[in-house]
Design a protein around this motif. Structure first.
Motif, PDB file in Angstrom:
ATOM      1  N   UNK A 146     -21.729  21.178  32.844  1.00 11.53           N
ATOM      2  CA  UNK A 146     -22.988  20.844  32.197  1.00 11.53           C
ATOM      3  C   UNK A 146     -24.113  21.050  33.194  1.00 11.53           C
ATOM      4  N   UNK A 147     -25.060  21.850  32.840  1.00  8.10           N
ATOM      5  CA  UNK A 147     -26.179  22.131  33.727  1.00  8.10           C
ATOM      6  C   UNK A 147     -25.934  23.395  34.529  1.00  8.10           C
ATOM      7  N   UNK A 148     -26.993  23.912  35.096  1.00  6.56           N
ATOM      8  CA  UNK A 148     -26.859  25.137  35.882  1.00  6.56           C
ATOM      9  C   UNK A 148     -26.707  24.806  37.366  1.00  6.56           C
ATOM     10  N   UNK A 149     -26.556  25.841  38.148  1.00  3.01           N
ATOM     11  CA  UNK A 149     -26.248  25.677  39.562  1.00  3.01           C
ATOM     12  C   UNK A 149     -27.300  24.844  40.294  1.00  3.01           C
ATOM     13  N   UNK A 150     -28.553  25.132  40.083  1.00  7.88           N
ATOM     14  CA  UNK A 150     -29.601  24.420  40.825  1.00  7.88           C
ATOM     15  C   UNK A 150     -29.814  23.001  40.330  1.00  7.88           C
ATOM     16  N   UNK A 151     -29.882  22.806  39.023  1.00  9.25           N
ATOM     17  CA  UNK A 151     -30.162  21.469  38.507  1.00  9.25           C
ATOM     18  C   UNK A 151     -28.975  20.529  38.656  1.00  9.25           C
ATOM     19  N   UNK A 152     -27.777  21.022  38.434  1.00 12.06           N
ATOM     20  CA  UNK A 152     -26.596  20.162  38.486  1.00 12.06           C
ATOM     21  C   UNK A 152     -25.938  20.144  39.863  1.00 12.06           C
ATOM     22  N   UNK A 153     -26.293  21.073  40.717  1.00 14.42           N
ATOM     23  CA  UNK A 153     -25.703  21.107  42.054  1.00 14.42           C
ATOM     24  C   UNK A 153     -24.253  21.536  42.046  1.00 14.42           C
ATOM     25  N   UNK A 154     -23.916  22.441  41.122  1.00 16.84           N
ATOM     26  CA  UNK A 154     -22.527  22.877  41.008  1.00 16.84           C
ATOM     27  C   UNK A 154     -22.415  24.385  41.133  1.00 16.84           C
ATOM     28  N   UNK A 155     -21.273  24.792  41.611  1.00 16.01           N
ATOM     29  CA  UNK A 155     -20.902  26.201  41.625  1.00 16.01           C
ATOM     30  C   UNK A 155     -19.838  26.349  40.541  1.00 16.01           C
ATOM     31  N   UNK A 156     -20.243  26.857  39.402  1.00 16.07           N
ATOM     32  CA  UNK A 156     -19.368  26.903  38.228  1.00 16.07           C
ATOM     33  C   UNK A 156     -18.041  27.590  38.515  1.00 16.07           C
ATOM     34  N   UNK A 157     -18.072  28.744  39.145  1.00 14.43           N
ATOM     35  CA  UNK A 157     -16.829  29.466  39.392  1.00 14.43           C
ATOM     36  C   UNK A 157     -15.908  28.699  40.327  1.00 14.43           C
ATOM     37  N   UNK A 158     -16.467  28.083  41.353  1.00 12.04           N
ATOM     38  CA  UNK A 158     -15.639  27.296  42.280  1.00 12.04           C
ATOM     39  C   UNK A 158     -15.004  26.110  41.561  1.00 12.04           C
ATOM     40  N   UNK A 159     -15.758  25.480  40.663  1.00  8.44           N
ATOM     41  CA  UNK A 159     -15.212  24.354  39.906  1.00  8.44           C
ATOM     42  C   UNK A 159     -14.112  24.828  38.969  1.00  8.44           C
ATOM     43  N   UNK A 160     -14.346  25.928  38.294  1.00 11.43           N
ATOM     44  CA  UNK A 160     -13.322  26.478  37.394  1.00 11.43           C
ATOM     45  C   UNK A 160     -12.038  26.758  38.171  1.00 11.43           C
ATOM     46  N   UNK A 161     -12.186  27.271  39.379  1.00  7.05           N
ATOM     47  CA  UNK A 161     -11.015  27.586  40.198  1.00  7.05           C
ATOM     48  C   UNK A 161     -10.302  26.333  40.696  1.00  7.05           C
ATOM     49  N   UNK A 162     -11.019  25.251  40.949  1.00  2.00           N
ATOM     50  CA  UNK A 162     -10.436  24.065  41.564  1.00  2.00           C
ATOM     51  C   UNK A 162      -9.994  23.004  40.558  1.00  2.00           C
ATOM     52  N   UNK A 163     -10.766  22.792  39.518  1.00  3.26           N
ATOM     53  CA  UNK A 163     -10.430  21.742  38.543  1.00  3.26           C
ATOM     54  C   UNK A 163      -9.231  22.191  37.694  1.00  3.26           C
ATOM     55  N   UNK A 164      -8.493  21.215  37.219  1.00  2.00           N
ATOM     56  CA  UNK A 164      -7.340  21.523  36.370  1.00  2.00           C
ATOM     57  C   UNK A 164      -7.771  21.925  34.966  1.00  2.00           C
ATOM     58  N   UNK A 165      -8.884  21.348  34.542  1.00  2.00           N
ATOM     59  CA  UNK A 165      -9.418  21.620  33.215  1.00  2.00           C
ATOM     60  C   UNK A 165     -10.932  21.594  33.303  1.00  2.00           C
ATOM     61  N   UNK A 166     -11.595  22.446  32.536  1.00  2.00           N
ATOM     62  CA  UNK A 166     -13.048  22.408  32.446  1.00  2.00           C
ATOM     63  C   UNK A 166     -13.430  22.303  30.980  1.00  2.00           C
ATOM     64  N   UNK A 167     -14.538  21.648  30.750  1.00  3.55           N
ATOM     65  CA  UNK A 167     -14.972  21.437  29.377  1.00  3.55           C
ATOM     66  C   UNK A 167     -16.412  21.893  29.204  1.00  3.55           C
ATOM     67  N   UNK A 168     -16.666  22.477  28.048  1.00  2.00           N
ATOM     68  CA  UNK A 168     -18.031  22.817  27.674  1.00  2.00           C
ATOM     69  C   UNK A 168     -18.398  22.020  26.424  1.00  2.00           C
ATOM     70  N   UNK A 169     -19.660  21.696  26.306  1.00  3.33           N
ATOM     71  CA  UNK A 169     -20.153  21.052  25.098  1.00  3.33           C
ATOM     72  C   UNK A 169     -20.681  22.148  24.183  1.00  3.33           C
TER      73      UNK A 169
END
Length: 150
Positions: free
Chosen positions: A39-62
């Protein structure tokens, strides 16, 4: 833009590293799978989407919409980054304005299942009309039929 501002880029990297560290530490400390809500983009949420997808077991979108095409677009927007579709959970709402009927809600589920989605979550039970709850059963019946067909 961040490349032009070294301090800002370093701050952003710190934020992304912190999120990734929390994911890793949670997995190690608990021994359970970690699910992350993208949820949110890289700058506003402080996340690297691809890195999270690679590390988390599951990802969810709304995917809050009553338009199956929009649901499909939302799934397509993430699926290219996934190594397996089983990691992706699609979050839906089961009341207006995101669903006006069971038929609309099931059509949105169908749009996602046609793209390989097998996991759904339904949000905001506390404000959902009680009369809409049976719509979730209709979605479960639809998904059960999908798994038995193929």
């Amino acid at each position: 833009m961040l490349k032009e501002h070294a301090e800002l880029a370093a701050f952003q990297q710190l934020r992304e590293d912190l999120v990734m560290s929390l994911i890793s530490e949670t997995k190690v400390a608990t021994g359970v799978e970690v699910s992350f809500l993208l949820m949110g983009d890289q700058c506003f949420a402080g996340i690297n989407r691809q890195a999270i997808i690679d590390r988390a077991d599951r990802v969810e979108i709304l995917a809050y919409s009553n338009d199956p095409d929009q649901i499909g677009t939302a799934v397509d927007g993430v699926s290219a980054d996934l190594d397996e579709m089983g990691k992706l959970v699609v979050g839906l709402q089961f009341y207006p304005p995101c669903a006006h009927s069971s038929t609309e809600l099931v059509a949105c589920v169908e749009a996602a299942t046609k793209r390989g989605i097998s996991q759904f979550s339904y949000y905001n039970y506390g404000i959902a009309p009680r009369a809409n709850s049976p719509w979730l059963g209709d979605c479960i019946k639809y998904c059960t039929g999908c798994s038995s067909e193929g």
